[in-house]
Scaffold this motif. Sequence first.
Motif, PDB file in Angstrom:
ATOM      1  N   GLY A  33      -3.433  50.117  88.742  1.00 34.41           N
ATOM      2  CA  GLY A  33      -3.862  50.634  89.348  1.00 34.41           C
ATOM      3  C   GLY A  33      -4.775  50.144  90.289  1.00 34.41           C
ATOM      4  O   GLY A  33      -6.135  50.546  90.845  1.00 34.41           O
ATOM      5  N   LEU A  34      -3.945  50.169  91.052  1.00 30.39           N
ATOM      6  CA  LEU A  34      -4.285  49.031  92.462  1.00 30.39           C
ATOM      7  C   LEU A  34      -4.115  50.130  93.259  1.00 30.39           C
ATOM      8  O   LEU A  34      -3.146  50.936  93.724  1.00 30.39           O
ATOM      9  N   ASP A  35      -5.334  49.969  94.188  1.00 31.83           N
ATOM     10  CA  ASP A  35      -5.293  50.113  95.675  1.00 31.83           C
ATOM     11  C   ASP A  35      -4.209  49.446  96.741  1.00 31.83           C
ATOM     12  O   ASP A  35      -4.961  48.689  96.847  1.00 31.83           O
ATOM     13  N   PRO A  36      -3.517  50.118  97.170  1.00 36.47           N
ATOM     14  CA  PRO A  36      -1.954  49.275  97.880  1.00 36.47           C
ATOM     15  C   PRO A  36      -3.517  48.710  99.433  1.00 36.47           C
ATOM     16  O   PRO A  36      -2.912  47.513  99.481  1.00 36.47           O
ATOM     17  N   ALA A  37      -4.017  49.339  99.561  1.00 33.65           N
ATOM     18  CA  ALA A  37      -5.092  48.669 100.614  1.00 33.65           C
ATOM     19  C   ALA A  37      -6.143  48.068 100.744  1.00 33.65           C
ATOM     20  O   ALA A  37      -6.249  47.208 101.772  1.00 33.65           O
ATOM     21  N   SER A  38      -6.466  47.589  99.532  1.00 36.25           N
ATOM     22  CA  SER A  38      -7.622  46.489  98.756  1.00 36.25           C
ATOM     23  C   SER A  38      -7.009  45.486  98.355  1.00 36.25           C
ATOM     24  O   SER A  38      -7.570  44.964  97.262  1.00 36.25           O
ATOM     25  N   THR A  39      -5.565  45.690  97.935  1.00 33.78           N
ATOM     26  CA  THR A  39      -4.673  44.848  97.537  1.00 33.78           C
ATOM     27  C   THR A  39      -4.339  43.724  97.648  1.00 33.78           C
ATOM     28  O   THR A  39      -3.865  43.699  99.949  1.00 33.78           O
ATOM     29  N   ILE A  40      -4.228  41.936  98.010  1.00 34.86           N
ATOM     30  CA  ILE A  40      -3.637  41.156  98.532  1.00 34.86           C
ATOM     31  C   ILE A  40      -3.010  40.490  97.698  1.00 34.86           C
ATOM     32  O   ILE A  40      -3.626  40.147  95.942  1.00 34.86           O
ATOM     33  N   PHE A  41      -1.664  40.422  98.227  1.00 33.42           N
ATOM     34  CA  PHE A  41      -0.397  39.523  96.997  1.00 33.42           C
ATOM     35  C   PHE A  41      -0.190  38.256  97.987  1.00 33.42           C
ATOM     36  O   PHE A  41      -0.429  37.771  98.995  1.00 33.42           O
ATOM     37  N   ILE A  42      -0.460  37.091  97.007  1.00 31.00           N
ATOM     38  CA  ILE A  42       0.378  35.658  97.454  1.00 31.00           C
ATOM     39  C   ILE A  42       1.558  34.816  96.530  1.00 31.00           C
ATOM     40  O   ILE A  42       1.362  34.923  95.436  1.00 31.00           O
ATOM     41  N   ASP A  43       2.358  34.934  97.655  1.00 36.00           N
ATOM     42  CA  ASP A  43       3.427  34.437  97.006  1.00 36.00           C
ATOM     43  C   ASP A  43       4.244  33.887  97.598  1.00 36.00           C
ATOM     44  O   ASP A  43       4.096  33.424  99.274  1.00 36.00           O
ATOM     45  N   ASP A  44       5.098  32.249  97.383  1.00 35.04           N
ATOM     46  CA  ASP A  44       5.776  31.611  98.419  1.00 35.04           C
ATOM     47  C   ASP A  44       6.855  32.047  98.770  1.00 35.04           C
ATOM     48  O   ASP A  44       7.354  31.534  99.874  1.00 35.04           O
ATOM     49  N   SER A  45       7.509  33.340  98.656  1.00 33.31           N
ATOM     50  CA  SER A  45       8.737  33.559  99.727  1.00 33.31           C
ATOM     51  C   SER A  45       7.938  34.768 100.736  1.00 33.31           C
ATOM     52  O   SER A  45       7.402  35.510 100.803  1.00 33.31           O
ATOM     53  N   LEU A  46       9.115  34.021 101.441  1.00 30.81           N
ATOM     54  CA  LEU A  46       8.380  35.049 103.191  1.00 30.81           C
ATOM     55  C   LEU A  46       8.775  36.512 102.645  1.00 30.81           C
ATOM     56  O   LEU A  46       8.201  37.563 102.994  1.00 30.81           O
ATOM     57  N   ALA A  47      10.560  36.660 102.056  1.00 33.91           N
ATOM     58  CA  ALA A  47      10.624  37.995 101.945  1.00 33.91           C
ATOM     59  C   ALA A  47       9.959  38.777 100.677  1.00 33.91           C
ATOM     60  O   ALA A  47       9.255  39.614 101.387  1.00 33.91           O
ATOM     61  N   ASN A  48       9.014  38.481  99.794  1.00 37.25           N
ATOM     62  CA  ASN A  48       8.437  38.533  98.707  1.00 37.25           C
ATOM     63  C   ASN A  48       7.015  39.022 100.065  1.00 37.25           C
ATOM     64  O   ASN A  48       6.663  40.396  99.068  1.00 37.25           O
ATOM     65  N   VAL A  49       6.646  38.205 100.493  1.00 37.40           N
ATOM     66  CA  VAL A  49       5.691  38.656 101.254  1.00 37.40           C
ATOM     67  C   VAL A  49       5.554  40.130 101.821  1.00 37.40           C
ATOM     68  O   VAL A  49       5.041  41.058 101.981  1.00 37.40           O
ATOM     69  N   GLU A  50       7.246  39.855 102.791  1.00 35.23           N
ATOM     70  CA  GLU A  50       6.952  41.524 103.383  1.00 35.23           C
ATOM     71  C   GLU A  50       7.306  42.198 102.339  1.00 35.23           C
ATOM     72  O   GLU A  50       6.725  43.504 103.317  1.00 35.23           O
ATOM     73  N   GLY A  51       7.187  42.585 101.095  1.00 35.92           N
ATOM     74  CA  GLY A  51       8.015  43.279 100.244  1.00 35.92           C
ATOM     75  C   GLY A  51       6.458  43.920 100.336  1.00 35.92           C
ATOM     76  O   GLY A  51       6.722  45.059 100.369  1.00 35.92           O
TER      77      GLY A  51
END
Length: 204
Positions: free
Chosen positions: A158-176
């Motif tokens: 139930g996440l609102d995408p615009a209100s969600t922040i994601f943390i990842d070590d892979s730049l490709a996953n960050v861009e995803g």
Amino acid sequence: MTTEIQHIVFDIGKVLIHYDPNLPYAKVIPDEAERAWFFANVCTHDWNIEQDRGRTWEEAEELLIAEHPERAEQIRAFRKNWHAMVPHHYEDSVAIMEKLIAEGRDVTLLTNFASDTFREAQERFPFLSRTRGVTVSGDIGLIKPDVAIYETHAKEFGLDPASTIFIDDSLANVEGARAAGWKAVHFTGADKLRADLSSYGIEV
């Protein structure tokens, strides 16, 4: 004005726990050049990621052993020695996650992980069970950076995408994640993570 962050999503490998296949393979294949060749041509990243997508280890091993029968034991050593590839967690980044949880923030996990090794990791690292929940790629047959896995996670929790922040070590996953409409930051260490979260109004 930036949208207030309501949901924080962490990757696991190389963000919360250390991962390095070379650790056990330094004993399995002592010669550094041969070991590098093995990871480039036999137990490759592309081969391993399919276990994260849900392929069984048995099938994965059979596939490679058919191509490299002389290296059967070295191939089987990957799953057999997986525990040694994840020797410890990162205390500083785990402390950040646990502080966010203690403050009552909504924290979940989204990871490329084989189903069985994730359960093993949960047993060894109890903090992996302290978030509101987790999406494991191997459980659903999707892997980052496919936009579908972020959309699946957002729908499940139930996440609102615009209100969600994601943390990842892979730049490709960050861009995803950004392609799925999330905010996202590239993890390179706890200090940068604190600064990145601060830029979104989250102080830890």
